[in-house]
Design an enzyme around this catalytic site. Structure first.
Site, PDB file in Angstrom:
ATOM      1  N   SER A 110       0.821  -1.203   0.000  1.00  0.00           N
ATOM      2  CA  SER A 110       0.000   0.000   0.000  1.00  0.00           C
ATOM      3  C   SER A 110       0.858   1.258   0.000  1.00  0.00           C
ATOM      4  CB  SER A 110      -0.900   0.005   1.246  1.00  0.00           C
ATOM      5  OG  SER A 110      -1.540   1.250   1.415  1.00  0.00           O
ATOM      6  N   TYR A 129      -2.206   0.269  10.001  1.00  0.00           N
ATOM      7  CA  TYR A 129      -2.403  -0.350   8.689  1.00  0.00           C
ATOM      8  C   TYR A 129      -1.140  -0.222   7.848  1.00  0.00           C
ATOM      9  CZ  TYR A 129      -3.911  -0.883   3.859  1.00  0.00           C
ATOM     10  OH  TYR A 129      -4.004  -1.273   2.536  1.00  0.00           O
TER      11      TYR A 129
END
Length: 338
Positions: A143, A168
């Site tokens: 990501s 995250y």
């Protein structure tokens, strides 16, 4: 005919990737845990379009598609090692594409253990299974969140990524380090894909373009964080999938066969401009609720995709207005009924 195990198959990117791989002649076994991070009904509908009905989807068995002869699906949580091992034993698989993960930077602020379960334990199980079953290539989702609030833009793959702004982001950086270690120790060819703000038809309802569309059409206010002064590198789903498809057959080599690529649009758009574009597409004005910066957010995402372009000729081709128009057409025609 190459056999693929694709995790997160009922998810947004997983669904589109599965369709494209099937069109190109791959044989695919998809897995997904069908969790309730957002409405599982949307995931079930994606699976229905792939020829897996609700009963088969929820059975926990590997079920062959009623629509695509070379597609099967199994409800499986990659964090459950024994269940994942059974799926691997149904192979062998030439390629593993791991798109299963708990997404959402803001959600990770209040739900940290969910990220350890899915993104750390789950990914470790994928690596261990690849270690023992030896696919030719593991492609996995990372990501843009690994870059945190890095002030050096655009973000290039060789920049430091040791200051994530959310758990995250930390979990995705951990995935890259774990995969590198397994590539070093066991020579597993691995490719990490750092996705940048993916949007489009069949997308995630928790994403800003989806939430804003819902709110605007229902005459409800939209939450505009940091007073609209955030920038995001919105990347249309077809451009993301093209990058994935181009890379799956390009297997890394060398002493440590591990590589990392950005996949993004390389054109960050300020949130206020994004809202104006969505208003234009919807032909309706938004009611804006201006709010401060949120925990876990970053000011900008901006992909440098030179490395990917040089490696496989990747170039995004979908403008924000075109992409949002395609999303809203899907929204009006197929969501939520059907």
């Amino acid at each position: 005919m190459q056999r693929v195990l694709l995790t997160g198959a009922a998810g947004f990117i997983g669904y589109h990737t599965t369709l494209q791989l099937l069109e190109q002649g791959y044989t695919i076994t998809g897995v997904d845990n069908l969790n309730d991070y957002y409405d599982p009904a949307l995931k079930i509908k994606r699976l229905k379009n792939l020829g897996t009905d609700r009963e088969d989807a929820l059975s926990g068995h590997i079920s062959r598609s009623r629509k695509y002869p070379h597609y099967s699906f199994c409800k499986c949580d990659i964090a459950e090692q024994a269940a994942l091992e059974k799926v691997f034993e149904s192979g062998p698989f030439d390629l593993v594409i791991n798109l299963a993960a708990q997404p959402g930077a803001r959600f990770s602020v209040d739900h940290p253990y969910t990220y350890l379960h899915s993104n750390i334990t789950g990914f470790l199980n994928i690596l261990e299974a690849c270690r023992h079953h030896k696919p030719k290539h593991l492609v996995y989702a990372s990501s843009s969140s690994v870059y945190g609030n890095n002030a050096d833009i655009p973000y290039a793959e060789d920049q430091k990524t040791d200051s994530p702004a959310s758990l995250y982001g930390a979990s995705k950086k951990s995935n890259e380090l774990m995969a590198y270690a397994y590539s070093h120790l066991y020579k597993i060819p691995c490719t990490a894909l750092r996705f940048f703000t993916v949007y489009g038809p069949w997308g995630r309802p928790d994403m800003v373009y989806f939430k804003y569309t819902n709110a605007i059409l229902n005459n409800e206010p939209i939450d505009v964080y940091n007073h609209g002064r955030l920038k995001r590198d919105y990347t249309y789903i077809d451009d993301i999938v093209k990058g994935i498809i181009d890379l799956v057959s390009m297997i890394p080599g060398g002493d440590v066969p591990h590589q990392v690529f950005n996949i993004g649009n390389s054109d960050p758009v300020e949130l206020l401009e994004f809202i104006e574009t969505l208003e234009k597409v919807l032909e309706k004005k938004a009611i804006k609720n201006m709010l401060p910066m949120q925990q876990g957010d970053v000011m900008i995402t901006y992909a440098d995709t030179d490395k990917l372009e040089q490696y496989c000729g990747y170039k995004p081709y979908t403008s924000l207005e075109d992409g949002l128009r395609r999303f809203t057409e899907w929204y009006f025609n197929e969501y939520p009924e059907g």
